[in-house]
Design a protein around this motif. Structure first.
Motif, PDB file in Angstrom:
ATOM      1  N   GLY A   1      23.069  -1.875  -2.822  1.00  0.00           N
ATOM      2  CA  GLY A   1      21.589  -1.768  -2.821  1.00  0.00           C
ATOM      3  C   GLY A   1      21.026  -0.573  -2.125  1.00  0.00           C
ATOM      4  O   GLY A   1      21.886  -0.141  -1.022  1.00  0.00           O
ATOM      5  N   LEU A   2      20.161   0.219  -2.685  1.00  0.00           N
ATOM      6  CA  LEU A   2      19.536   1.098  -1.726  1.00  0.00           C
ATOM      7  C   LEU A   2      18.091   0.999  -1.743  1.00  0.00           C
ATOM      8  O   LEU A   2      17.287   0.376  -2.381  1.00  0.00           O
ATOM      9  CB  LEU A   2      19.761   2.326  -2.980  1.00  0.00           C
ATOM     10  CG  LEU A   2      21.314   2.775  -3.029  1.00  0.00           C
ATOM     11  CD1 LEU A   2      21.403   3.576  -4.353  1.00  0.00           C
ATOM     12  CD2 LEU A   2      21.927   3.351  -1.880  1.00  0.00           C
ATOM     13  N   PRO A   3      17.339   1.530  -0.609  1.00  0.00           N
ATOM     14  CA  PRO A   3      15.888   1.440  -0.458  1.00  0.00           C
ATOM     15  C   PRO A   3      15.124   2.249  -1.335  1.00  0.00           C
ATOM     16  O   PRO A   3      13.977   1.879  -1.438  1.00  0.00           O
ATOM     17  CB  PRO A   3      16.003   2.131   1.126  1.00  0.00           C
ATOM     18  CG  PRO A   3      17.163   2.938   1.107  1.00  0.00           C
ATOM     19  CD  PRO A   3      18.197   2.384   0.328  1.00  0.00           C
ATOM     20  N   VAL A   4      15.675   3.439  -1.898  1.00  0.00           N
ATOM     21  CA  VAL A   4      14.696   4.333  -3.067  1.00  0.00           C
ATOM     22  C   VAL A   4      15.333   4.489  -4.313  1.00  0.00           C
ATOM     23  O   VAL A   4      16.627   4.575  -4.196  1.00  0.00           O
ATOM     24  CB  VAL A   4      14.369   5.513  -2.232  1.00  0.00           C
ATOM     25  CG1 VAL A   4      13.283   5.111  -1.015  1.00  0.00           C
ATOM     26  CG2 VAL A   4      15.182   6.349  -1.809  1.00  0.00           C
ATOM     27  N   ALA A   5      14.597   4.863  -5.062  1.00  0.00           N
ATOM     28  CA  ALA A   5      14.983   5.120  -6.276  1.00  0.00           C
ATOM     29  C   ALA A   5      15.253   6.683  -6.363  1.00  0.00           C
ATOM     30  O   ALA A   5      15.094   7.277  -5.590  1.00  0.00           O
ATOM     31  CB  ALA A   5      14.192   4.806  -7.536  1.00  0.00           C
ATOM     32  N   GLY A   6      16.285   7.170  -7.514  1.00  0.00           N
ATOM     33  CA  GLY A   6      16.503   8.354  -7.777  1.00  0.00           C
ATOM     34  C   GLY A   6      17.977   8.595  -7.486  1.00  0.00           C
ATOM     35  O   GLY A   6      18.663   8.116  -7.300  1.00  0.00           O
ATOM     36  N   SER A   7      18.412  10.292  -7.499  1.00  0.00           N
ATOM     37  CA  SER A   7      19.467  10.631  -7.073  1.00  0.00           C
ATOM     38  C   SER A   7      19.765  10.451  -5.741  1.00  0.00           C
ATOM     39  O   SER A   7      18.784  11.106  -4.779  1.00  0.00           O
ATOM     40  CB  SER A   7      19.471  12.002  -7.578  1.00  0.00           C
ATOM     41  OG  SER A   7      20.709  12.870  -7.117  1.00  0.00           O
ATOM     42  N   TRP A   8      21.020  10.102  -5.217  1.00  0.00           N
ATOM     43  CA  TRP A   8      21.494   9.975  -3.902  1.00  0.00           C
ATOM     44  C   TRP A   8      22.596  11.024  -3.860  1.00  0.00           C
ATOM     45  O   TRP A   8      23.558  10.965  -4.658  1.00  0.00           O
ATOM     46  CB  TRP A   8      22.042   8.780  -3.782  1.00  0.00           C
ATOM     47  CG  TRP A   8      20.790   8.019  -3.307  1.00  0.00           C
ATOM     48  CD1 TRP A   8      19.721   7.394  -4.301  1.00  0.00           C
ATOM     49  CD2 TRP A   8      20.329   7.368  -1.862  1.00  0.00           C
ATOM     50  NE1 TRP A   8      18.862   6.586  -3.514  1.00  0.00           N
ATOM     51  CE2 TRP A   8      19.164   6.389  -2.054  1.00  0.00           C
ATOM     52  CE3 TRP A   8      20.856   7.355  -0.662  1.00  0.00           C
ATOM     53  CZ2 TRP A   8      18.544   5.626  -1.439  1.00  0.00           C
ATOM     54  CZ3 TRP A   8      20.291   6.492   0.412  1.00  0.00           C
ATOM     55  CH2 TRP A   8      19.193   5.881   0.023  1.00  0.00           C
ATOM     56  N   ARG A   9      22.757  11.950  -2.997  1.00  0.00           N
ATOM     57  CA  ARG A   9      23.747  12.965  -2.730  1.00  0.00           C
ATOM     58  C   ARG A   9      24.927  11.954  -2.065  1.00  0.00           C
ATOM     59  O   ARG A   9      24.579  11.430  -0.633  1.00  0.00           O
ATOM     60  CB  ARG A   9      23.438  14.152  -2.158  1.00  0.00           C
ATOM     61  CG  ARG A   9      22.727  15.102  -2.808  1.00  0.00           C
ATOM     62  CD  ARG A   9      22.339  16.364  -1.990  1.00  0.00           C
ATOM     63  NE  ARG A   9      21.422  16.335  -0.997  1.00  0.00           N
ATOM     64  CZ  ARG A   9      21.799  16.337   0.331  1.00  0.00           C
ATOM     65  NH1 ARG A   9      23.105  16.672   0.610  1.00  0.00           N
ATOM     66  NH2 ARG A   9      20.890  16.225   1.213  1.00  0.00           N
ATOM     67  N   GLU A  10      26.057  12.599  -2.169  1.00  0.00           N
ATOM     68  CA  GLU A  10      27.271  11.786  -1.478  1.00  0.00           C
ATOM     69  C   GLU A  10      27.536  12.983  -0.276  1.00  0.00           C
ATOM     70  O   GLU A  10      28.139  13.991  -0.517  1.00  0.00           O
ATOM     71  CB  GLU A  10      28.641  11.842  -2.287  1.00  0.00           C
ATOM     72  CG  GLU A  10      29.805  11.242  -1.600  1.00  0.00           C
ATOM     73  CD  GLU A  10      30.741  11.202  -2.577  1.00  0.00           C
ATOM     74  OE1 GLU A  10      31.154   9.940  -3.103  1.00  0.00           O
ATOM     75  OE2 GLU A  10      31.615  11.988  -2.685  1.00  0.00           O
ATOM     76  N   ILE A  11      27.056  12.988   0.781  1.00  0.00           N
ATOM     77  CA  ILE A  11      27.117  13.900   1.912  1.00  0.00           C
ATOM     78  C   ILE A  11      28.333  13.886   2.675  1.00  0.00           C
ATOM     79  O   ILE A  11      28.895  14.571   3.554  1.00  0.00           O
ATOM     80  CB  ILE A  11      26.036  13.842   2.943  1.00  0.00           C
ATOM     81  CG1 ILE A  11      25.707  12.275   3.760  1.00  0.00           C
ATOM     82  CG2 ILE A  11      24.572  14.060   2.040  1.00  0.00           C
ATOM     83  CD1 ILE A  11      24.680  12.327   4.793  1.00  0.00           C
TER      84      ILE A  11
END
Length: 719
Positions: free
Chosen positions: A661-671
């Motif tokens: 689960g994630l709080p926002v949509a779109g692209s997430w970077r693997e930091i």
């Protein structure tokens, strides 16, 4: 003998006169002005002014004669030499009535300016003023290399009812060695004592104090001092590198000596700054006789250890740290002191600094003595010492050692072996009040500093303000988190499913105090092994586990602390008599571990979501806390108006592809991915990105398919 009473003359010569200034020097008597001087190695003595008068030797070394001028010098002669010198007994006191009042009241917060050995000019003469607290002594003398360590020569002046003795000795200078020779009750001669407020000491195992001049360093850290409060705030990134200066690095070409403060100001400070830590914390550098105590049994609380250099060189080290943007924290030990004869033990022949009753005054665990916090002069001594380091050396914080041992009268004691407080309880009320006062003074007089408690119990309000009933510390070491997390990671992964709560339990108390998450020297000594040695599995699995451990620590709420050598996974446990195994950095896995720590610090500093809420409950939430079967942990860190970070930890050796689960949509970077080849991993990951879709999952509106490498922690933030 017509000018001096014989019994007083004999007491002076024998070194047992309680008030030498009433006899020695220039005095007006019914028979006229007289000079009395005690110079044990002189055969003849003259008073020299506009005229010259030879004084009569009334007893061996004691001379007396009439004198009608206001000023004079003394000229002595024996078979070997003739020499001139100033008579310290003709000079007036240095300490004033305000000093006396504050010392007697126990509120002299700048005690180091009154007591100790101070280089100064007094009544036109350059020399050193000595002052020491010994209220139950019958006589106190300063002895040293300047008077053949002879206690008869410089017997001190008692200052009323304060218990302070003082004398100004013309002609002395920095570098002179000294101690105090004390006659206790009944005229018992005690072992010579080092100065409790001495600013320097001889190299151990020698035990004399050394005259040192304060304030010689020209500070250049004005900007840091002005801004440091922001760098140490609960919302700031605080990442601490704990170091024992004597064993961080050694110069093997010169007999294995430790580095000097000057050398450390470049080598250590450059290293810590390069790794991205915000602070360096020093195991105690207050002077201590025994190397094996690591400084935790100090004798010279006001002296930076000579093992690395002089006071001005230590000041230069702190200044260098500040100019690189690093704070400096000192481990401070107000809880106990060693039993060495030259130290505070029965300082004036009585239990002066310690309790008389061993049920209150003796630590059996460490064979040390416990300060009597209920005695105002003793509490004042320690309170002033805290301020001394913060003000004189610009230190940014004090980490107070062994607070739990101070808070409880029954600490490490069985029934019947401790004395209850006045209400019949186990709390040490006097120590509690002392700690409150230290924190009140420290924060009030040195704005921007931090105090840190090493406190291993659930004592309430350690980091609550004093005005709200707390102890007033800025931070507390989270020993519960440390023990649970180390226990979990040391388990074989096949068993971790049965101990899943060891990593989640901290959530129930994480915001009860302002916590620091410590992996300190205590975890890598006394047979506990190193951090890499605690990890289970093959060599590769050990490194993967340790990388995951560090990433979990840096992601978890709380400020960070790591002891030296653990940043590159030193194999053997810490040895205070050696140096870190720097050669390991030639191996990719060890170099990779250090790369990880450097990147963790960088991401922690640059990402508000990872540090703003270290001490705020709104900065953390679990996404998945209950997947014990897969040893999977997923949580979110956040800060107001900032991008969140989602952390996923897969703590089994099985790679997994799963939806989170994630709080926002779109692209997430693997930091960050602890399985990166840059850290010694296999480069298994998500190609730098995941995409959150509008698929509700794990109580979040969005979710994404992610690959979780085995024994790894991965961090994501939205683009």
């Amino acid at each position: 003998m017509s000018l001096i009473d014989r019994s007083e003359a004999e007491a002076l010569v024998e070194g047992r006169h309680g008030d030498p200034f009433s006899i020695l020097g220039l005095h007006r008597t019914a028979k006229g002005n007289r000079i009395v001087a005690l110079v044990p190695d002189a055969q003849r003595l003259w008073a020299v002014g506009a005229t010259e008068v030879e004084l009569e030797q009334v007893l061996p070394g004691l001379f007396c004669g009439k004198w009608n001028e206001p000023l004079y010098r003394l000229r002595a002669q024996n078979a070997q030499a003739t020499w001139d010198f100033e008579d310290p007994y003709r000079l007036s006191p240095v300490l004033g009535s305000i000093d006396e009042y504050l010392i007697g009241e126990g509120t002299h917060h700048r005690l180091w300016e009154a007591l100790g050995a101070h280089v100064m000019t007094h009544e036109g003469h350059e020399g050193v003023h000595f002052a020491v607290w010994a209220p139950n002594a019958e006589r106190v003398s300063v002895v040293g290399n300047f008077n053949s360590w002879d206690g008869r020569r410089h017997q001190m002046r008692r200052r009323g009812s304060t218990g302070v003795w003082e004398i100004f000795l013309p002609g002395l200078m920095p570098g002179d060695m000294y101690k105090y020779e004390i006659l206790g009750a009944g005229g018992k001669l005690l072992p010579t004592k080092a100065d409790p407020v001495g600013f320097g000491a001889e190299h151990p195992p020698a035990t004399a104090s050394v005259v040192r001049e304060l304030g010689l360093h020209d500070w250049g850290d004005g900007l840091w001092m002005k801004e440091r409060a922001k760098a140490q705030d609960v919302h700031a990134p605080v990442s601490i590198y704990e170091v024992h200066l004597g064993s961080w690095r050694r110069v093997w070409e010169e007999g294995g000596r430790p580095l000097s403060y000057y050398e450390l100001s470049t080598q250590l400070i450059d290293y810590v700054a390069d790794l991205g830590f915000t602070h360096v914390e020093l195991l105690p550098i207050t002077e201590h006789p025994f190397d094996g105590s690591w400084g935790y049994q100090p004798v010279g609380l006001f002296a930076p250890t000579i093992r690395h250099g002089r006071p001005e060189e230590f000041a230069a080290f702190v200044d260098a740290a500040h100019q690189r943007g690093l704070g400096v924290i000192l481990d401070w030990v107000p809880g106990h002191f060693p039993t060495d004869d030259h130290g505070l033990r029965r300082f004036d022949g009585t239990p002066l600094y310690e309790h008389a009753d061993p049920k209150e005054g003796f630590h059996r665990d460490w064979n040390t003595l416990i300060y009597n916090f209920g005695r105002r002069e003793v509490a004042n001594y320690l309170e002033a010492n805290a301020l001394f380091w913060l003000e004189q050396y610009h230190l940014d914080g004090l980490r107070v050692d062994a607070v739990a041992s101070m808070l409880y009268r029954d600490y490490s004691r069985s029934e019947g072996e401790w004395v209850p407080n006045r209400y019949g309880g186990r709390e040490n009320l006097e120590a509690i009040e002392f700690l409150k006062q230290v924190n009140t003074l420290a924060y009030g007089k040195s704005p921007g500093i931090m105090t840190v408690a090493e406190e291993s119990t659930a004592f309430p309000g350690v980091t609550s303000p004093v005005h709200r009933g707390g102890l007033g510390f800025g931070y507390k070491w989270n020993m519960g988190w440390m023990n649970d997390t180390l226990r979990y990671f040391s388990r074989d992964p096949i068993h971790r499913r049965w101990h899943h709560n060891e990593l989640t339990f901290a959530s129930s108390y994480t915001y009860s105090e302002n916590f620091i998450l410590p992996i300190s020297h205590d975890e890598v000594v006394h047979g506990k092994g190193s951090m890499i040695g605690k990890m289970p599995g093959t060599a590769a699995e050990k490194f993967a586990n340790l990388r995951a451990f560090y990433a979990f620590q840096w992601a978890h709420p709380g400020k960070k602390l790591l002891f030296m050598g653990q940043e590159f996974a030193q194999w053997h446990e810490w040895d205070s008599g050696a140096a870190l195994d720097w050669a390991l950095l030639d191996a990719p896995l060890h170099a990779g571990m250090r790369n990880l720590v450097r990147d963790l610090n960088r991401i922690y500093r640059e990402t508000p979501a990872l540090h703003w809420g270290d001490c705020e409950p709104c900065g953390f939430s679990w996404i998945e806390a209950d997947d014990a079967e897969h040893s999977l942990y997923i949580f979110e860190r956040s800060a107001p108006g900032q991008r969140p970070v989602v952390i996923a930890a897969n703590l089994t050796p099985v790679e997994r592809t799963t939806r989170i689960g994630l709080p926002v949509a779109g692209s997430w970077r693997e930091i960050l991915n602890t399985e990166s080849g840059h850290y010694g991993g296999a480069n298994w990951g998500n190609l730098g990105e995941i995409i959150a879709e509008e698929i509700p999952w794990m109580r979040r509106e969005f979710s994404a398919e992610v690959y979780l490498p085995p024994l790894a922690v991965v961090m994501f933030t939205p683009d």
